[in-house]
Design a protein around this motif. Structure first.
Motif, PDB file in Angstrom:
ATOM      1  N   LYS A 226       9.306  -2.193  -0.368  1.00 46.57           N
ATOM      2  CA  LYS A 226       8.276  -3.188  -0.615  1.00 46.57           C
ATOM      3  C   LYS A 226       6.927  -2.762  -0.063  1.00 46.57           C
ATOM      4  CE  LYS A 226      11.502  -7.049  -0.828  1.00 46.57           C
ATOM      5  NZ  LYS A 226      11.380  -7.175  -2.284  1.00 46.57           N
ATOM      6  N   LYS A 227       6.898  -1.746   0.788  1.00 47.29           N
ATOM      7  CA  LYS A 227       5.630  -1.197   1.259  1.00 47.29           C
ATOM      8  C   LYS A 227       5.011  -0.348   0.145  1.00 47.29           C
ATOM      9  CE  LYS A 227       5.890  -2.269   5.794  1.00 47.29           C
ATOM     10  NZ  LYS A 227       4.846  -2.929   6.595  1.00 47.29           N
ATOM     11  N   PRO A 228       3.695  -0.422  -0.042  1.00 48.95           N
ATOM     12  CA  PRO A 228       3.063   0.398  -1.082  1.00 48.95           C
ATOM     13  C   PRO A 228       3.055   1.874  -0.714  1.00 48.95           C
ATOM     14  CG  PRO A 228       1.405  -0.750   0.227  1.00 48.95           C
ATOM     15  CD  PRO A 228       2.734  -1.291   0.654  1.00 48.95           C
ATOM     16  N   TYR A 229       3.199   2.720  -1.714  1.00 53.51           N
ATOM     17  CA  TYR A 229       3.078   4.151  -1.470  1.00 53.51           C
ATOM     18  C   TYR A 229       1.628   4.515  -1.188  1.00 53.51           C
ATOM     19  CZ  TYR A 229       7.888   5.110  -2.756  1.00 53.51           C
ATOM     20  OH  TYR A 229       9.253   5.157  -2.776  1.00 53.51           O
ATOM     21  N   VAL A 230       1.449   5.598  -0.438  1.00 54.41           N
ATOM     22  CA  VAL A 230       0.133   6.002   0.039  1.00 54.41           C
ATOM     23  C   VAL A 230      -0.159   7.423  -0.430  1.00 54.41           C
ATOM     24  CG1 VAL A 230      -1.280   6.400   2.100  1.00 54.41           C
ATOM     25  CG2 VAL A 230       0.452   4.572   2.093  1.00 54.41           C
ATOM     26  N   LYS A 231      -1.383   7.661  -0.879  1.00 48.01           N
ATOM     27  CA  LYS A 231      -1.793   9.027  -1.177  1.00 48.01           C
ATOM     28  C   LYS A 231      -1.985   9.780   0.151  1.00 48.01           C
ATOM     29  CE  LYS A 231      -4.227   7.811  -5.450  1.00 48.01           C
ATOM     30  NZ  LYS A 231      -3.217   8.434  -6.342  1.00 48.01           N
ATOM     31  N   PRO A 232      -1.496  11.019   0.253  1.00 46.34           N
ATOM     32  CA  PRO A 232      -1.633  11.765   1.510  1.00 46.34           C
ATOM     33  C   PRO A 232      -3.066  11.822   2.027  1.00 46.34           C
ATOM     34  CG  PRO A 232      -0.107  12.887   0.063  1.00 46.34           C
ATOM     35  CD  PRO A 232      -0.692  11.756  -0.732  1.00 46.34           C
TER      36      PRO A 232
END
Length: 259
Positions: A226-232
């Motif tokens: 449920k946490k959003p993915y993050v761009k490095p």
């Protein structure tokens, strides 16, 4: 305010994933000419790509690559590497000594369960013992210089998780090592940074032959998904902003999602 516009001796371990490469490149944009960057990894191609990217900045930073075997990672092993690198340099010339720990990158892609004691010990050597060995050598090398130590631990590897008993145990021990070090060492600022669930992991699935499940698949069947993915790149910029703003207590954890 933490200022990186200094002549820095910068160590980055772990270039096998996108996060480590971006950390190395983005911080090098801030250092003064004459700074030295030391890259530790067990992959020559990853070292070469990161070195080329840093030199493309054309900011007169010297890059030294160390292609190593993490299983040999004791303090004296790393001490020999650092002593050799510094044999022709005056360590007192550096205004700051800075290390980012991202080693143990194999653990970011594969669910690793403890099938036997040999596997457990091998994993702990790479993801905990090698980290401690490198860090102790770093502290010993720069006793009188102000030091910054950053430990990167992906958010999904520090909380209890049914598929990752081995990984969570080793990463939690590593987190506690840096917490304790912050309380015991002078002239050292320490940050445990959790960079979030990185998008790059979604397209870099490897499969453990013993259980045929990737970490990404496992995460998606838990509430962690449920946490959003993050761009490095976004995560690294959040790390830089946190350090430059000194928005943390030395030794404590800072999570991408909470800062």
């Amino acid at each position: 305010m933490m200022n990186f516009n200094k002549k820095c001796f910068f160590v980055v371990s772990g270039l096998a994933n996108e996060l480590g490469k971006i950390v190395a490149i983005e911080f090098c944009k801030k250092f003064k000419a004459g700074s030295v960057v030391v890259l530790f990894e067990d992959s020559q191609p990853d070292l070469a790509r990161t070195k080329a990217a840093i030199y493309s900045l054309q900011n007169q930073i010297n890059v030294i690559c160390c292609n190593i075997d993490w299983t040999q990672g004791r303090m004296d092993f790393f001490q020999n590497h650092l002593d050799e690198i510094l044999s022709d340099l005056n360590r007192d010339d550096f205004e700051m000594a800075f290390i980012v720990h991202n080693e143990g990158a194999i653990a970011t892609d594969v669910v690793c369960e403890p099938k036997n004691s040999d596997l457990w010990l091998h994993y702990v050597q790479i993801s905990l013992n090698a980290t401690v060995g490198l860090n102790q050598a770093f502290l010993n090398t720069f006793k009188d210089t102000n030091k910054l130590v950053v430990n990167l631990t992906p958010s999904g590897q520090i909380i209890p998780f049914q598929f990752e008993k081995l990984k969570c145990s080793a990463k939690k021990a590593r987190d506690m090592y840096f917490r304790a070090m912050a309380a015991a060492e002078d002239k050292v600022t320490v940050l445990n940074y959790r960079p979030g669930f990185l998008e790059s992991f979604e397209t870099n699935n490897q499969f453990d032959p013993n259980n045929n499940i990737s970490e990404v698949q496992a995460i998606k069947v838990t509430l962690k998904a449920k946490k959003p993915y993050v761009k490095p790149m976004e995560s690294v910029h959040k790390l830089i902003n946190t350090l430059e703003g000194s928005k943390f207590t030395s030794g404590h954890d800072v999570d991408y999602y909470s800062c």
